[in-house]
Scaffold this motif. Structure first.
Motif, PDB file in Angstrom:
ATOM      1  N   GLY A  35      35.695  -7.920 -35.811  1.00 48.34           N
ATOM      2  CA  GLY A  35      36.527  -9.169 -36.191  1.00 48.34           C
ATOM      3  C   GLY A  35      35.989 -10.342 -35.427  1.00 48.34           C
ATOM      4  N   TYR A  36      36.521 -11.390 -35.743  1.00 49.09           N
ATOM      5  CA  TYR A  36      36.033 -12.697 -35.225  1.00 49.09           C
ATOM      6  C   TYR A  36      37.183 -13.482 -34.675  1.00 49.09           C
ATOM      7  CZ  TYR A  36      34.870 -17.827 -35.262  1.00 49.09           C
ATOM      8  OH  TYR A  36      34.394 -19.046 -34.927  1.00 49.09           O
ATOM      9  N   SER A  37      36.924 -14.091 -33.661  1.00 49.33           N
ATOM     10  CA  SER A  37      38.005 -14.804 -32.897  1.00 49.33           C
ATOM     11  C   SER A  37      37.328 -15.882 -31.694  1.00 49.33           C
ATOM     12  CB  SER A  37      38.886 -13.937 -31.965  1.00 49.33           C
ATOM     13  OG  SER A  37      39.839 -14.376 -31.295  1.00 49.33           O
ATOM     14  N   LEU A  38      38.190 -16.285 -31.042  1.00 46.08           N
ATOM     15  CA  LEU A  38      37.765 -17.329 -29.776  1.00 46.08           C
ATOM     16  C   LEU A  38      37.949 -16.619 -28.547  1.00 46.08           C
ATOM     17  CD1 LEU A  38      39.368 -20.563 -31.545  1.00 46.08           C
ATOM     18  CD2 LEU A  38      36.839 -19.913 -31.347  1.00 46.08           C
ATOM     19  N   VAL A  39      37.239 -17.102 -27.622  1.00 42.12           N
ATOM     20  CA  VAL A  39      37.618 -16.737 -25.958  1.00 42.12           C
ATOM     21  C   VAL A  39      37.984 -18.059 -25.421  1.00 42.12           C
ATOM     22  CG1 VAL A  39      36.663 -15.960 -23.913  1.00 42.12           C
ATOM     23  CG2 VAL A  39      36.193 -14.888 -25.853  1.00 42.12           C
ATOM     24  N   VAL A  40      39.108 -18.304 -24.898  1.00 39.14           N
ATOM     25  CA  VAL A  40      39.514 -19.458 -24.276  1.00 39.14           C
ATOM     26  C   VAL A  40      39.568 -19.484 -22.796  1.00 39.14           C
ATOM     27  CG1 VAL A  40      40.903 -20.238 -26.265  1.00 39.14           C
ATOM     28  CG2 VAL A  40      41.962 -18.995 -24.343  1.00 39.14           C
ATOM     29  N   GLY A  41      39.658 -20.530 -22.151  1.00 38.16           N
ATOM     30  CA  GLY A  41      39.929 -20.539 -20.690  1.00 38.16           C
ATOM     31  C   GLY A  41      38.570 -20.357 -19.795  1.00 38.16           C
ATOM     32  N   GLY A  46      31.732 -22.980 -22.350  1.00 37.76           N
ATOM     33  CA  GLY A  46      31.862 -22.619 -23.847  1.00 37.76           C
ATOM     34  C   GLY A  46      30.893 -23.250 -24.551  1.00 37.76           C
ATOM     35  N   ASP A  47      30.940 -22.969 -26.005  1.00 38.29           N
ATOM     36  CA  ASP A  47      30.166 -23.632 -27.093  1.00 38.29           C
ATOM     37  C   ASP A  47      30.154 -25.236 -27.141  1.00 38.29           C
ATOM     38  OD1 ASP A  47      29.664 -21.054 -27.888  1.00 38.29           O
ATOM     39  OD2 ASP A  47      31.098 -21.093 -29.546  1.00 38.29           O
ATOM     40  N   GLY A  48      28.936 -25.736 -27.292  1.00 38.53           N
ATOM     41  CA  GLY A  48      29.009 -26.996 -27.379  1.00 38.53           C
ATOM     42  C   GLY A  48      29.549 -27.657 -28.682  1.00 38.53           C
ATOM     43  N   THR A  49      29.251 -28.800 -28.832  1.00 38.06           N
ATOM     44  CA  THR A  49      29.590 -29.529 -29.998  1.00 38.06           C
ATOM     45  C   THR A  49      28.637 -29.211 -31.313  1.00 38.06           C
ATOM     46  OG1 THR A  49      28.252 -31.551 -29.249  1.00 38.06           O
ATOM     47  CG2 THR A  49      30.469 -31.307 -29.066  1.00 38.06           C
ATOM     48  N   THR A  50      27.618 -28.717 -31.024  1.00 37.41           N
ATOM     49  CA  THR A  50      26.531 -28.229 -32.207  1.00 37.41           C
ATOM     50  C   THR A  50      27.118 -26.965 -32.916  1.00 37.41           C
ATOM     51  OG1 THR A  50      25.228 -26.817 -30.559  1.00 37.41           O
ATOM     52  CG2 THR A  50      24.667 -29.168 -30.870  1.00 37.41           C
ATOM     53  N   SER A  51      28.058 -26.440 -31.960  1.00 34.67           N
ATOM     54  CA  SER A  51      28.593 -24.937 -32.784  1.00 34.67           C
ATOM     55  C   SER A  51      29.734 -25.358 -33.733  1.00 34.67           C
ATOM     56  CB  SER A  51      29.076 -23.987 -31.792  1.00 34.67           C
ATOM     57  OG  SER A  51      27.821 -23.492 -31.118  1.00 34.67           O
ATOM     58  N   LYS A  52      29.610 -25.927 -34.957  1.00 33.60           N
ATOM     59  CA  LYS A  52      30.725 -26.537 -35.607  1.00 33.60           C
ATOM     60  C   LYS A  52      31.376 -25.341 -36.112  1.00 33.60           C
ATOM     61  CE  LYS A  52      27.558 -30.018 -37.479  1.00 33.60           C
ATOM     62  NZ  LYS A  52      27.009 -30.779 -38.868  1.00 33.60           N
ATOM     63  N   PHE A  53      31.195 -24.209 -36.279  1.00 29.26           N
ATOM     64  CA  PHE A  53      32.252 -23.015 -36.572  1.00 29.26           C
ATOM     65  C   PHE A  53      33.073 -22.780 -35.504  1.00 29.26           C
ATOM     66  CE2 PHE A  53      28.123 -21.071 -35.314  1.00 29.26           C
ATOM     67  CZ  PHE A  53      28.644 -20.503 -33.982  1.00 29.26           C
ATOM     68  N   THR A  54      32.741 -23.154 -34.272  1.00 27.82           N
ATOM     69  CA  THR A  54      33.923 -22.944 -33.050  1.00 27.82           C
ATOM     70  C   THR A  54      34.769 -24.053 -33.335  1.00 27.82           C
ATOM     71  OG1 THR A  54      32.000 -22.144 -31.705  1.00 27.82           O
ATOM     72  CG2 THR A  54      33.928 -22.824 -30.663  1.00 27.82           C
ATOM     73  N   ASN A  78      35.565 -25.403 -23.322  1.00 26.44           N
ATOM     74  CA  ASN A  78      36.058 -24.187 -22.524  1.00 26.44           C
ATOM     75  C   ASN A  78      36.660 -23.233 -23.618  1.00 26.44           C
ATOM     76  OD1 ASN A  78      36.326 -25.703 -20.407  1.00 26.44           O
ATOM     77  ND2 ASN A  78      38.256 -26.361 -20.519  1.00 26.44           N
ATOM     78  N   VAL A  79      35.940 -23.256 -24.749  1.00 26.95           N
ATOM     79  CA  VAL A  79      36.041 -22.349 -26.008  1.00 26.95           C
ATOM     80  C   VAL A  79      34.828 -21.813 -26.347  1.00 26.95           C
ATOM     81  CG1 VAL A  79      37.438 -21.786 -28.162  1.00 26.95           C
ATOM     82  CG2 VAL A  79      38.208 -23.313 -26.374  1.00 26.95           C
ATOM     83  N   ALA A  80      34.817 -20.362 -26.684  1.00 29.40           N
ATOM     84  CA  ALA A  80      33.565 -19.899 -27.402  1.00 29.40           C
ATOM     85  C   ALA A  80      33.871 -18.951 -28.366  1.00 29.40           C
ATOM     86  CB  ALA A  80      32.809 -19.108 -26.177  1.00 29.40           C
ATOM     87  N   ALA A  81      33.285 -19.300 -29.541  1.00 27.25           N
ATOM     88  CA  ALA A  81      33.352 -18.063 -30.748  1.00 27.25           C
ATOM     89  C   ALA A  81      32.650 -16.963 -30.510  1.00 27.25           C
ATOM     90  CB  ALA A  81      32.662 -18.931 -32.136  1.00 27.25           C
TER      91      ALA A  81
END
Length: 348
Positions: A35-41, A46-54, A78-81
């Motif tokens: 599956g695909y999701s997000l990790v928060v907190g 987390g991912d920077g602004t270059t990760s557009k899918f995030t 604070n979020v990562a795909a």
């Protein structure tokens, strides 16, 4: 890095082995889900602004909560795909819990301290079989980095998965089943067949090929009882000789009784000569290890006698010559290609 050379004994003679240890039941297996999701907190790891899918995923999640925000306006770090993977055990039932592995697919620096949001986990058929959610633990996972800093971009959510859809495997009502040997071999297939038929004093097992043994359930037993008995039976099993090489760590696992055939091989400044002779020559300036093995220290040569030299004592001699694990691995691979080693060589 410190390299370790291991030599374990794999007996080539017949061994009493339980059928369950060398075979599996066809149709009873694990299933991979993803599956695909997000990790928060996360703490700005987390991912920077270059990760557009995030950013797009965050926007989609907020829209589902009636918050309309464009991806370009999101600046959170604070979020990562992540991709979430797991394995469904055979006969898993609704509500069963299991561990899931969470791996970053963006440019996140660390998943430490994060929480995985609810993630549908799908099978190869596209159907949802489980859900996953929970705190990400990075303890024991591989890390990357130098010095005291580490940047774990993968982790585990312990008991974070929940089975939602079962995979039905009807064993009870079947009259026939098939065993599949983990290693192909006609001799072992026949040995399994004979062990089962001897126990039941009737023809309930037939070897179909070098891996498959077809079973017929006796009239006085259910299929579950029958398979439970079959798996606990002992049979004479002859494993294949193997040499396992881990190129990353330099670890070599080999049977001490794997013989070497005649060959002449040169690797760098090391020469190996395996010849058919009644005795091994002892050149001047050499060291005689035993009656079958001589190391020529001046020329970096190893003299051995055909039919007596094994992979184990060859590697031991190469160590005495100061050969590195990388050199030893290259020499074994070359000897396998030349036909001097008959055992299976597996590089992992």
């Amino acid at each position: 890095m410190k390299y370790i050379l291991l030599f374990l004994l794999f007996f080539s003679s017949l061994n009493a082995t339980k059928i369950a240890d060398i075979s599996s039941i066809v149709g009873v297996r694990e299933n991979q889900i993803i599956g695909y999701s997000l990790v928060v907190g996360l703490k700005k790891t987390g991912d920077g602004t270059t990760s557009k899918f995030t950013l797009q995923s965050i926007s989609n999640m907020l829209k589902a909560m009636n918050i309309d925000m464009k991806p370009i306006d999101i600046k959170s770090k604070n979020v990562a795909a992540v991709v979430v993977t797991a394995t469904m055990k055979p006969f898993a039932r609704q509500g069963d819990k299991f561990d899931v592995v969470v791996s970053s697919i963006g440019d996140a620096k660390s998943l430490e301290g994060g929480t995985l949001l609810m993630t549908p986990l799908k099978g190869v058929d596209g159907k949802i079989y489980a859900l996953a959610q929970g705190s990400v633990s990075i303890g024991g996972m591989n890390t990357r980095g130098a010095g005291s800093e580490s940047h774990p971009t993968s982790g585990i959510v312990f008991d974070g998965g929940f089975i939602e859809r079962e995979i039905n495997i009807d064993i009870f009502h079947k009259k026939y089943a098939t065993l599949s040997l983990k290693e192909s071999g006609f001799k072992n297939a026949v040995a399994v067949q004979n062990a089962i038929n001897k126990y039941y004093s009737t023809q309930v097992a037939v070897a179909m090929d070098s891996r498959s043994i077809k079973l017929k359930c006796p009239e006085n037993r259910s299929m579950i009882e029958f398979l439970a008995e079959v798996q606990e039976l002992d049979m004479n099993y002859q494993p294949k000789n193997k040499i396992i090489i881990n190129e990353r760590t330099g670890t070599i696992v080999a049977g001490v009784d794997i013989k070497l055939k005649p060959v002449v091989l040169t690797h760098g400044d090391i020469t190996i000569k395996i010849v058919e002779a009644k005795s091994v020559p002892v050149p001047k300036g050499s060291m005689q290890v035993d009656s079958n093995l001589v190391i020529g220290l001046n020329e970096n040569e190893i003299y051995t006698k055909d039919g007596t030299t094994t992979v184990a004592n060859l590697v031991r001699s190469l160590q005495k010559l100061g050969a590195s694990p990388k050199d030893i691995i290259s020499i074994l691979e070359a000897m396998k290609s030349a036909g001097s080693i008959a055992a299976e060589l597996k590089v992992i």
